[in-house]
Design a protein around this motif. Structure first.
Motif, PDB file in Angstrom:
ATOM      1  N   ALA A 206      20.848  -9.353 -16.405  1.00 18.81           N
ATOM      2  CA  ALA A 206      20.828 -10.658 -16.487  1.00 18.81           C
ATOM      3  C   ALA A 206      19.577 -11.125 -16.141  1.00 18.81           C
ATOM      4  N   HIS A 207      19.028 -10.834 -14.880  1.00 20.66           N
ATOM      5  CA  HIS A 207      17.869 -11.583 -14.399  1.00 20.66           C
ATOM      6  C   HIS A 207      16.823 -11.111 -15.245  1.00 20.66           C
ATOM      7  N   ALA A 208      16.787 -10.034 -15.802  1.00 20.61           N
ATOM      8  CA  ALA A 208      15.589  -9.436 -16.780  1.00 20.61           C
ATOM      9  C   ALA A 208      15.785 -10.479 -18.129  1.00 20.61           C
ATOM     10  N   LEU A 209      17.097 -10.653 -18.395  1.00 19.38           N
ATOM     11  CA  LEU A 209      17.227 -11.419 -19.735  1.00 19.38           C
ATOM     12  C   LEU A 209      16.678 -12.868 -19.283  1.00 19.38           C
ATOM     13  N   ALA A 210      17.101 -13.305 -18.154  1.00 19.80           N
ATOM     14  CA  ALA A 210      16.472 -14.714 -18.062  1.00 19.80           C
ATOM     15  C   ALA A 210      15.098 -14.848 -17.768  1.00 19.80           C
ATOM     16  N   PHE A 211      14.251 -13.915 -17.254  1.00 20.35           N
ATOM     17  CA  PHE A 211      12.812 -14.052 -17.178  1.00 20.35           C
ATOM     18  C   PHE A 211      12.465 -14.104 -18.613  1.00 20.35           C
ATOM     19  N   ALA A 212      12.693 -13.041 -19.249  1.00 17.58           N
ATOM     20  CA  ALA A 212      12.407 -12.717 -20.853  1.00 17.58           C
ATOM     21  C   ALA A 212      12.582 -14.098 -21.585  1.00 17.58           C
ATOM     22  N   HIS A 213      13.654 -14.645 -21.526  1.00 18.01           N
ATOM     23  CA  HIS A 213      13.841 -15.755 -22.283  1.00 18.01           C
ATOM     24  C   HIS A 213      12.925 -16.944 -21.986  1.00 18.01           C
ATOM     25  N   ALA A 227      17.577  -5.985 -31.194  1.00 20.86           N
ATOM     26  CA  ALA A 227      17.192  -6.086 -29.990  1.00 20.86           C
ATOM     27  C   ALA A 227      18.220  -7.092 -29.218  1.00 20.86           C
ATOM     28  N   GLN A 228      18.629  -8.137 -30.043  1.00 21.10           N
ATOM     29  CA  GLN A 228      19.661  -9.049 -29.637  1.00 21.10           C
ATOM     30  C   GLN A 228      20.962  -8.486 -29.250  1.00 21.10           C
ATOM     31  N   LEU A 229      21.415  -7.635 -30.282  1.00 23.10           N
ATOM     32  CA  LEU A 229      22.681  -6.928 -29.948  1.00 23.10           C
ATOM     33  C   LEU A 229      22.699  -5.767 -29.038  1.00 23.10           C
ATOM     34  N   PHE A 282      21.726   1.271 -13.513  1.00 21.46           N
ATOM     35  CA  PHE A 282      21.555  -0.149 -13.435  1.00 21.46           C
ATOM     36  C   PHE A 282      21.176  -1.042 -14.550  1.00 21.46           C
ATOM     37  N   GLY A 283      20.840  -0.329 -15.769  1.00 19.77           N
ATOM     38  CA  GLY A 283      20.203  -0.753 -16.912  1.00 19.77           C
ATOM     39  C   GLY A 283      18.718  -1.410 -16.921  1.00 19.77           C
ATOM     40  N   ARG A 284      18.008  -0.698 -15.888  1.00 24.29           N
ATOM     41  CA  ARG A 284      16.828  -1.379 -15.856  1.00 24.29           C
ATOM     42  C   ARG A 284      15.908  -0.556 -16.793  1.00 24.29           C
ATOM     43  N   SER A 285      14.698  -1.219 -16.826  1.00 21.20           N
ATOM     44  CA  SER A 285      13.834  -0.828 -17.708  1.00 21.20           C
ATOM     45  C   SER A 285      14.238  -0.723 -19.293  1.00 21.20           C
ATOM     46  N   VAL A 286      15.123  -1.702 -19.518  1.00 19.30           N
ATOM     47  CA  VAL A 286      15.540  -1.791 -20.917  1.00 19.30           C
ATOM     48  C   VAL A 286      15.134  -3.072 -21.742  1.00 19.30           C
ATOM     49  N   ILE A 287      15.203  -4.165 -20.920  1.00 15.13           N
ATOM     50  CA  ILE A 287      14.708  -5.598 -21.431  1.00 15.13           C
ATOM     51  C   ILE A 287      13.153  -5.617 -21.248  1.00 15.13           C
ATOM     52  N   SER A 288      12.588  -5.981 -22.299  1.00 17.67           N
ATOM     53  CA  SER A 288      11.092  -6.407 -22.252  1.00 17.67           C
ATOM     54  C   SER A 288      10.847  -7.809 -22.932  1.00 17.67           C
ATOM     55  N   VAL A 289       9.904  -8.506 -22.680  1.00 16.15           N
ATOM     56  CA  VAL A 289       9.407  -9.740 -23.311  1.00 16.15           C
ATOM     57  C   VAL A 289       9.307  -9.276 -24.782  1.00 16.15           C
ATOM     58  N   GLY A 290      10.159 -10.088 -25.420  1.00 15.56           N
ATOM     59  CA  GLY A 290       9.916  -9.870 -27.219  1.00 15.56           C
ATOM     60  C   GLY A 290      10.817  -8.977 -27.685  1.00 15.56           C
ATOM     61  N   GLY A 291      12.096  -8.399 -26.755  1.00 14.13           N
ATOM     62  CA  GLY A 291      12.957  -7.522 -27.473  1.00 14.13           C
ATOM     63  C   GLY A 291      13.597  -6.597 -26.199  1.00 14.13           C
ATOM     64  N   ILE A 292      13.240  -5.249 -26.600  1.00 14.51           N
ATOM     65  CA  ILE A 292      13.820  -4.181 -25.776  1.00 14.51           C
ATOM     66  C   ILE A 292      12.820  -3.035 -25.568  1.00 14.51           C
ATOM     67  N   ASP A 367      20.367 -14.421 -27.628  1.00 13.99           N
ATOM     68  CA  ASP A 367      20.449 -13.126 -28.081  1.00 13.99           C
ATOM     69  C   ASP A 367      21.744 -12.840 -29.027  1.00 13.99           C
ATOM     70  N   GLY A 368      22.599 -11.744 -28.703  1.00 10.48           N
ATOM     71  CA  GLY A 368      23.685 -11.410 -29.596  1.00 10.48           C
ATOM     72  C   GLY A 368      24.883 -12.455 -29.479  1.00 10.48           C
ATOM     73  N   TYR A 369      24.749 -13.238 -28.468  1.00  7.93           N
ATOM     74  CA  TYR A 369      26.078 -14.376 -28.467  1.00  7.93           C
ATOM     75  C   TYR A 369      25.708 -15.378 -29.491  1.00  7.93           C
ATOM     76  N   THR A 370      24.752 -15.502 -30.227  1.00  4.68           N
ATOM     77  CA  THR A 370      24.610 -16.471 -31.254  1.00  4.68           C
ATOM     78  C   THR A 370      25.438 -16.191 -32.142  1.00  4.68           C
ATOM     79  N   GLU A 371      25.516 -14.854 -32.906  1.00  7.19           N
ATOM     80  CA  GLU A 371      26.505 -14.502 -33.943  1.00  7.19           C
ATOM     81  C   GLU A 371      28.003 -13.882 -33.220  1.00  7.19           C
TER      82      GLU A 371
END
Length: 494
Positions: A206-213, A227-229, A282-292, A367-371
């Motif tokens: 969640a924190h990685a997503l907020a930063f990336a957003h 990447a959104q899904l 913990f799902g780390r090193s998955v999110i990056s700025v611009g995608g995954i 992200d994927g919550y749009t669809e």
């Protein structure tokens, strides 16, 4: 929106008075200039109202927001600790995040001078006595923490009690302060994700997503659908693991050994699924700025099938637990957060939704919550049981979101999961819905690197309400109430 100081104060109060939710206030330092940022949420829009304070004798001060906006109470204390800005008229400007000695400098987030922080870290501050608010015969202060038995984060609760009841509680989280705001400074934007993932380790995604957003908003890029899904799948797996951890803690507080072991195993299997999916529990090193940053290591249908099998077993144990009379008796009516208070403060996450606050950052279409839109369950009783029911509903909803996201990934033809992103200088906001609630990031890029990053956790926002949920409860109710709030104290102290 930049405003003169007098208009800024009035505009913040007016926005909150008209129904917007107050979401934080912080300062950004750059040379001799200090910018105050106030975050407000109104429907689908997160806004930032800014004003400028010029340095000089007595200049770093302003009229406190707290008398008119009570939700600013802790934020202004944190602002004073970190930036040295004085909110004049604040009712209680005790140290919150830093217990500084007289004359010690403040870290001044945004002021890129690491020697300021070094002088603070290496100084030898003496222990400060906690405040006393309750008097009378037989009343004493029971310090709980900062080190407690078991595996708990460090925090100190000063419980003022005549023996059983808890008429007043003071909270001192500064023992866990890690200087997160300063850790972001001067990092390349892409590397900021590494720090964001560690603000609250249990909500890394969640924190990685907020930063990336925030970075993606500044760069004006759209993340590829694939990447959104993938992001949605990781975020919802994190939500399930966190909610199961709360169930484990509630079972532990009730002394129920078999459910404790069963739900601990269900949580462990979810975390092993995350590890198999990306290589990190913990799902780390998955999110990056611009995608995954990496493709999933498991096929989408494998993820869906494994999760379905885990939750099928979990639901059987849940059905048995939720008819256990002794367990329900400890939860029902305990730690009640009045819905009116929750609404006036703008409580977020399961704490807010358990008290009638129908707010979920996932509805702001990222992200994927749009669809795959989210329908959040809301309870109105405000007690421990209501917050648990919200979490049960969110586990089921998360499983459905993951299943549908996996179906779409299986059928998707898009091979691209990341777009190259050059982040220009400027300021932007980003957010995500962590298991604890809304996470907000204010990102400022200067000369191609991070100049200031404000990481507002749901734990910091909701922790203030922990003072107000002990009416009629006794000391043995404390572990149930604490577990039901589900807060990360690292995210409080930052």
């Amino acid at each position: 929106m930049d405003l003169p100081l007098d208009r800024w104060n009035a505009e913040v109060s007016a926005r909150v008075g008209s129904g917007d939710r107050f979401a934080g206030v912080y300062a950004s330092h750059s040379g001799d200039t200090v910018l105050l940022h106030a975050l407000v949420v109104g429907g689908p829009v997160v806004g930032c109202l800014r004003t400028r304070l010029e340095s000089g004798p007595g200049a770093l001060s302003y009229r406190s927001l707290t008398p008119e906006v009570p939700a600013a109470f802790w934020y202004e204390r944190a602002l004073h600790d970190l930036s040295g800005v004085v909110p004049i008229g604040h009712p209680r400007l005790d140290p919150l995040l830093l217990a500084r000695e007289p004359g010690q400098p403040t870290p001044r987030p945004g002021h890129v001078d690491l020697t300021v922080l070094d002088r603070h870290i290496h100084s030898s501050a003496t222990e400060q006595h906690g405040p006393v608010d309750v008097g009378g015969g037989g009343v004493f202060t029971l310090p709980l923490g900062p080190v407690r038995s078991g595996v708990f984060e460090s925090i100190e609760f000063l419980i003022e009690t005549p023996g059983e009841d808890i008429p007043h509680l003071n909270i001192r989280p500064h023992y866990k302060h890690r200087g997160i705001a300063k850790r972001f400074e001067t990092l390349p934007v892409q590397d900021g994700v590494l720090v964001a993932e560690r603000v609250e380790g249990i909500a890394s995604v969640a924190h990685a997503l907020a930063f990336a957003h925030a970075a993606e908003a500044l760069a004006e890029v759209s993340v590829p659908r694939r990447a959104q899904l993938v992001r949605l799948i990781h975020a919802e797996l994190e939500r399930i693991a966190n909610h199961l951890d709360i169930v484990v803690r509630l079972c532990d507080a009730a002394g129920l050994a078999v459910p404790l072991a069963r739900f601990g195993w269900h949580k462990e299997r979810v975390m092993r699924l995350v590890s198999a999916l990306c290589g990190n529990r913990f799902g780390r090193s998955v999110i990056s700025v611009g995608g995954i940053a990496a493709e999933p290591r498991l096929a989408p249908m494998t993820v869906s099938d494994r999760l379905a099998e885990i939750l099928h077993r979990m639901r059987g144990d849940r059905d048995a637990l939720m008819v256990d009379a002794s367990f329900l008796d400890r939860l029902r009516g305990t730690g009640r957060l009045d819905p009116a208070l929750a609404a006036s403060h703008g409580a977020v996450g399961p704490v807010g939704r358990g008290s009638g606050c129908d707010d979920d950052a996932r509805r702001r279409s990222y992200d994927g919550y749009t669809e795959l839109p989210v329908v959040a369950q809301v309870e109105h009783h405000g007690d421990v049981l209501a917050r648990l029911r919200v979490r049960w509903a969110e586990i089921d909803a998360a499983a459905g979101l993951i299943r549908r996201a996996c179906d779409r990934l299986e059928a998707a033809a898009e091979p691209i999961a990341t777009v190259p992103t050059a982040v220009p200088d400027g300021f932007a906001l980003g957010w995500a819905e962590a298991p604890q609630g809304e996470v907000l990031y204010g990102l400022e890029v200067r000369d191609g690197v991070i100049g200031r990053c404000f990481a507002r956790t749901a734990s910091l926002h909701n922790m203030l309400l922990f003072h107000d949920v002990f009416g009629g409860d006794v000391f043995t109710d404390f572990p149930f109430i604490e577990a039901s709030f589900g807060l990360c104290y690292a995210g409080v102290a930052m």
